[in-house]
Design a protein around this motif. Sequence first.
Motif, PDB file in Angstrom:
ATOM      1  N   HIS A 163       0.823  -1.327  -0.103  1.00 16.74           N
ATOM      2  CA  HIS A 163      -0.049  -0.069  -0.014  1.00 16.74           C
ATOM      3  C   HIS A 163       0.876   1.211   0.210  1.00 16.74           C
ATOM      4  CE1 HIS A 163      -3.647  -2.372   0.734  1.00 16.74           C
ATOM      5  NE2 HIS A 163      -3.053  -2.855   1.381  1.00 16.74           N
ATOM      6  N   ALA A 164       0.177   2.507  -0.126  1.00 16.62           N
ATOM      7  CA  ALA A 164       0.804   3.529  -0.360  1.00 16.62           C
ATOM      8  C   ALA A 164       1.575   3.796   0.740  1.00 16.62           C
ATOM      9  CB  ALA A 164      -0.004   4.919  -0.737  1.00 16.62           C
ATOM     10  N   ALA A 165       1.030   3.605   1.973  1.00 22.15           N
ATOM     11  CA  ALA A 165       1.747   4.017   3.341  1.00 22.15           C
ATOM     12  C   ALA A 165       2.929   3.138   3.536  1.00 22.15           C
ATOM     13  CB  ALA A 165       0.839   3.560   4.526  1.00 22.15           C
ATOM     14  N   ALA A 166       3.165   1.999   2.619  1.00 21.87           N
ATOM     15  CA  ALA A 166       4.284   1.171   2.890  1.00 21.87           C
ATOM     16  C   ALA A 166       5.326   1.652   1.877  1.00 21.87           C
ATOM     17  CB  ALA A 166       3.859  -0.209   2.949  1.00 21.87           C
ATOM     18  N   ALA A 167       5.224   2.648   1.246  1.00 23.88           N
ATOM     19  CA  ALA A 167       5.974   2.981   0.017  1.00 23.88           C
ATOM     20  C   ALA A 167       6.899   4.235   0.133  1.00 23.88           C
ATOM     21  CB  ALA A 167       5.176   3.208  -1.416  1.00 23.88           C
ATOM     22  N   VAL A 168       7.974   4.418  -0.526  1.00 24.11           N
ATOM     23  CA  VAL A 168       8.657   5.759  -0.369  1.00 24.11           C
ATOM     24  C   VAL A 168       8.793   6.242  -2.050  1.00 24.11           C
ATOM     25  CG1 VAL A 168      10.050   4.916   1.323  1.00 24.11           C
ATOM     26  CG2 VAL A 168      10.954   4.368  -0.864  1.00 24.11           C
ATOM     27  N   GLU A 169       9.177   7.589  -2.216  1.00 18.85           N
ATOM     28  CA  GLU A 169       9.427   8.147  -3.414  1.00 18.85           C
ATOM     29  C   GLU A 169      10.682   7.533  -4.047  1.00 18.85           C
ATOM     30  OE1 GLU A 169       8.660  12.622  -4.166  1.00 18.85           O
ATOM     31  OE2 GLU A 169      10.929  12.384  -4.313  1.00 18.85           O
ATOM     32  N   LEU A 170      10.471   6.724  -5.219  1.00 22.00           N
ATOM     33  CA  LEU A 170      11.752   6.174  -5.809  1.00 22.00           C
ATOM     34  C   LEU A 170      11.980   7.035  -7.254  1.00 22.00           C
ATOM     35  CD1 LEU A 170      10.382   2.481  -5.877  1.00 22.00           C
ATOM     36  CD2 LEU A 170      12.373   3.933  -4.330  1.00 22.00           C
ATOM     37  N   ALA A 171      11.392   7.823  -7.733  1.00 17.35           N
ATOM     38  CA  ALA A 171      11.592   8.627  -8.845  1.00 17.35           C
ATOM     39  C   ALA A 171      10.669  10.029  -8.933  1.00 17.35           C
ATOM     40  CB  ALA A 171      11.578   7.607 -10.171  1.00 17.35           C
TER      41      ALA A 171
ATOM     42  N   VAL B 246       9.453  13.214 -11.940  1.00 11.73           N
ATOM     43  CA  VAL B 246       9.556  13.592 -13.228  1.00 11.73           C
ATOM     44  C   VAL B 246       9.482  15.006 -13.268  1.00 11.73           C
ATOM     45  CG1 VAL B 246       8.499  13.841 -15.521  1.00 11.73           C
ATOM     46  CG2 VAL B 246       8.327  11.686 -14.257  1.00 11.73           C
ATOM     47  N   VAL B 247      10.505  15.705 -13.615  1.00 12.35           N
ATOM     48  CA  VAL B 247      10.939  17.167 -13.404  1.00 12.35           C
ATOM     49  C   VAL B 247      10.779  17.696 -14.780  1.00 12.35           C
ATOM     50  CG1 VAL B 247      12.587  18.844 -12.972  1.00 12.35           C
ATOM     51  CG2 VAL B 247      12.578  16.723 -11.595  1.00 12.35           C
ATOM     52  N   ARG B 248       9.774  18.676 -15.067  1.00 12.62           N
ATOM     53  CA  ARG B 248       9.570  19.405 -16.244  1.00 12.62           C
ATOM     54  C   ARG B 248       9.856  20.812 -15.842  1.00 12.62           C
ATOM     55  NH1 ARG B 248       6.868  18.479 -20.827  1.00 12.62           N
ATOM     56  NH2 ARG B 248       6.168  16.603 -20.127  1.00 12.62           N
ATOM     57  N   SER B 249      10.625  21.734 -16.529  1.00 13.52           N
ATOM     58  CA  SER B 249      10.937  22.905 -16.530  1.00 13.52           C
ATOM     59  C   SER B 249      11.137  23.227 -15.169  1.00 13.52           C
ATOM     60  CB  SER B 249       9.912  23.679 -17.134  1.00 13.52           C
ATOM     61  OG  SER B 249       9.626  23.523 -18.597  1.00 13.52           O
ATOM     62  N   GLY B 250      11.807  22.512 -14.490  1.00 10.58           N
ATOM     63  CA  GLY B 250      12.306  22.763 -13.118  1.00 10.58           C
ATOM     64  C   GLY B 250      11.165  22.386 -12.084  1.00 10.58           C
ATOM     65  N   PHE B 251      10.161  21.911 -12.675  1.00  2.14           N
ATOM     66  CA  PHE B 251       8.809  21.770 -11.760  1.00  2.14           C
ATOM     67  C   PHE B 251       8.727  20.341 -11.600  1.00  2.14           C
ATOM     68  CE2 PHE B 251       4.178  20.989 -11.276  1.00  2.14           C
ATOM     69  CZ  PHE B 251       3.912  21.843 -10.400  1.00  2.14           C
ATOM     70  N   ILE B 252       8.589  19.726 -10.364  1.00  2.00           N
ATOM     71  CA  ILE B 252       8.316  18.334 -10.186  1.00  2.00           C
ATOM     72  C   ILE B 252       6.710  17.896 -10.520  1.00  2.00           C
ATOM     73  CG2 ILE B 252       8.158  16.287  -8.684  1.00  2.00           C
ATOM     74  CD1 ILE B 252      10.309  17.597  -7.052  1.00  2.00           C
ATOM     75  N   GLU B 253       6.655  17.536 -11.787  1.00  2.00           N
ATOM     76  CA  GLU B 253       5.294  17.232 -12.327  1.00  2.00           C
ATOM     77  C   GLU B 253       4.688  15.724 -11.731  1.00  2.00           C
ATOM     78  OE1 GLU B 253       3.435  17.377 -16.900  1.00  2.00           O
ATOM     79  OE2 GLU B 253       5.319  16.694 -16.459  1.00  2.00           O
ATOM     80  N   SER B 254       5.609  14.709 -11.490  1.00  2.00           N
ATOM     81  CA  SER B 254       5.183  13.719 -10.904  1.00  2.00           C
ATOM     82  C   SER B 254       5.919  12.936 -10.121  1.00  2.00           C
ATOM     83  CB  SER B 254       4.902  12.442 -12.355  1.00  2.00           C
ATOM     84  OG  SER B 254       3.885  13.116 -13.137  1.00  2.00           O
ATOM     85  N   ARG B 255       5.407  11.971  -9.343  1.00  2.00           N
ATOM     86  CA  ARG B 255       6.121  11.185  -8.530  1.00  2.00           C
ATOM     87  C   ARG B 255       5.907   9.643  -8.285  1.00  2.00           C
ATOM     88  NH1 ARG B 255       8.435  15.234  -4.528  1.00  2.00           N
ATOM     89  NH2 ARG B 255       7.235  17.109  -4.978  1.00  2.00           N
ATOM     90  N   HIS B 256       6.924   9.072  -8.472  1.00  2.00           N
ATOM     91  CA  HIS B 256       6.663   7.493  -8.646  1.00  2.00           C
ATOM     92  C   HIS B 256       7.032   6.922  -7.345  1.00  2.00           C
ATOM     93  CE1 HIS B 256       5.491   7.481 -12.839  1.00  2.00           C
ATOM     94  NE2 HIS B 256       6.777   8.118 -13.038  1.00  2.00           N
ATOM     95  N   VAL B 257       6.214   6.343  -6.535  1.00  2.00           N
ATOM     96  CA  VAL B 257       6.459   5.584  -5.063  1.00  2.00           C
ATOM     97  C   VAL B 257       6.197   4.417  -5.189  1.00  2.00           C
ATOM     98  CG1 VAL B 257       5.389   7.715  -3.889  1.00  2.00           C
ATOM     99  CG2 VAL B 257       3.836   5.633  -4.520  1.00  2.00           C
ATOM    100  N   GLY B 258       7.016   3.552  -4.421  1.00  2.00           N
ATOM    101  CA  GLY B 258       7.253   2.037  -4.334  1.00  2.00           C
ATOM    102  C   GLY B 258       7.983   1.531  -3.480  1.00  2.00           C
ATOM    103  N   ALA B 259       8.335   0.365  -3.666  1.00  2.00           N
ATOM    104  CA  ALA B 259       9.523  -0.406  -2.509  1.00  2.00           C
ATOM    105  C   ALA B 259      10.657  -0.821  -3.343  1.00  2.00           C
ATOM    106  CB  ALA B 259       8.918  -1.243  -1.916  1.00  2.00           C
ATOM    107  N   ALA B 260      11.767  -1.026  -2.771  1.00  2.00           N
ATOM    108  CA  ALA B 260      12.954  -1.734  -3.346  1.00  2.00           C
ATOM    109  C   ALA B 260      13.838  -2.542  -2.319  1.00  2.00           C
ATOM    110  CB  ALA B 260      13.828  -0.696  -4.157  1.00  2.00           C
ATOM    111  N   VAL B 261      14.487  -3.474  -2.489  1.00  2.00           N
ATOM    112  CA  VAL B 261      15.266  -4.185  -1.601  1.00  2.00           C
ATOM    113  C   VAL B 261      16.608  -4.416  -2.369  1.00  2.00           C
ATOM    114  CG1 VAL B 261      15.691  -6.318  -0.544  1.00  2.00           C
ATOM    115  CG2 VAL B 261      13.475  -5.280  -0.571  1.00  2.00           C
TER     116      VAL B 261
END
Length: 337
Positions: free
Chosen positions: A8-16, A18-33
Motif C-alpha cells: 500500500h501507499a503507506a508502505a512505499a517511498v518516493e523512488l523517482a 519527473v521534472v519538467r522545466s524545474g517543476f516536479i510534475e509526477s512522483r513515483h512511489v514504491g518499494a525496493a530491496v
Amino acid sequence: MSEASTLHAAAAVELAVVVRSGFIESRHVGAAVLTNPDATIRAELGDGHQPVFPRSTLKLFQAQTALALGARLTDEQTAIACGSHSGSPAHVAHVREILHASGLDDRALACPASWPRDRASRDALVRAGEASSPVYMECSGKHAAMLAACVAQGWPTEGYLTADHPLQVAVKDTVERMTRERPSAVGVDGCGAPVFAVSLVGLAAAASRLATASPSSPFPLFKAAAAVWRSVLSNGWLLEGHGRPNSLVVSELGVLAKSGAEGILILAAADGTAVAMKMLDGSSRGTTLVGLQLLVAAGAVDVGRVQQLLPRLGLEVMGGGVLVGEIMVGSGVPTSL
C-alpha cells in the motif's frame, strides 16, 4: 470474493520524480530491496516484505526450471526464454528453433496471438499480408522452453499452462527454493502462465542466488541457474532488443536486468549484489535509473559507466521538441549505503 493485494501507499517511498522545466510534475512511489551477494538484506526502501506479482522477472526462474527438467537449450535459446523480446525476425527464429528441436511448431504455443513490438518487424508483416501470431508475442520464448521441458519429461504439452500441470508445479517449486518463500497468491500472467506472488525481499534474494550459482553445482537447479546467468549475460540483445533498457544494461554494464509489467524490475551485478523493486503505480519509466543508483550506492557497479549509459535510457522530458527536464531519482533513494 476477498482480494489479496500488493503493498500500500503507506508502505512505499518516493523512488523517482519527473521534472519538467524545474517543476516536479509526477512522483513515483514504491518499494525496493537491495541484497548482498549472500542474499541477505543490505537495504530496504519502503516495505519489501509485502507480496508482489513478479510478472516477467519470473522468466529467469521459468527458464531455469526448463533447463533443470532437461530442456536442451543453447545459450541463445536460454536467453530468449528469459526475454520479453520485440518480435524481430532474429528473435522469432530462436523461438522456432526451440520448438522444432522438440518436434513442435507455432501451433503448440498457448500464449495469445500478438504483433511484434518492434515497429519495423510489425510493418513488414502487415505489408506481407501476414496475421498476428503467438510466436510474435513477447513471451513466446518462455513458452517454447516450457514446451521443450514437457517433451523432455514426457509430459503432455496440452494444458501446460494450468497450475496443476507438472511443469507449473516444478516452476512453483523453483520459485520457492530460490526465494525461500511460499507464494502468498497465484494469478494468471498476461501470457496465460501462472504467476506467483512473493516479496521483494525474496525476489532480490533469488536474483542474488541466480548470479552466484556455480556451473559445477551437483544440484541440477543451481547448475541451471548458472546457465541462465551465463546465457543472459552473453546475449543481452535477446532479452528485449537492441537499444532497449534491459538489453542495454546487460550488454553495456554486465548487469543482469529483467523488467516485468506493472513496474517490476530485478537487477543483479556480477558479484551477486541484487535489487528487486516495484513502482506502486505500475510505471516502469524510472525503474532502471533507480535500480542502477542502488547498485552504484552499494559499490557493485562503476558510477562512471552508469552515467555514460543513462542518456540512452529514455529519461528525457521533452517540450516543444526540445529537452526541458528529466526523470530523476526520488528522495527515498540513498546516494550511499
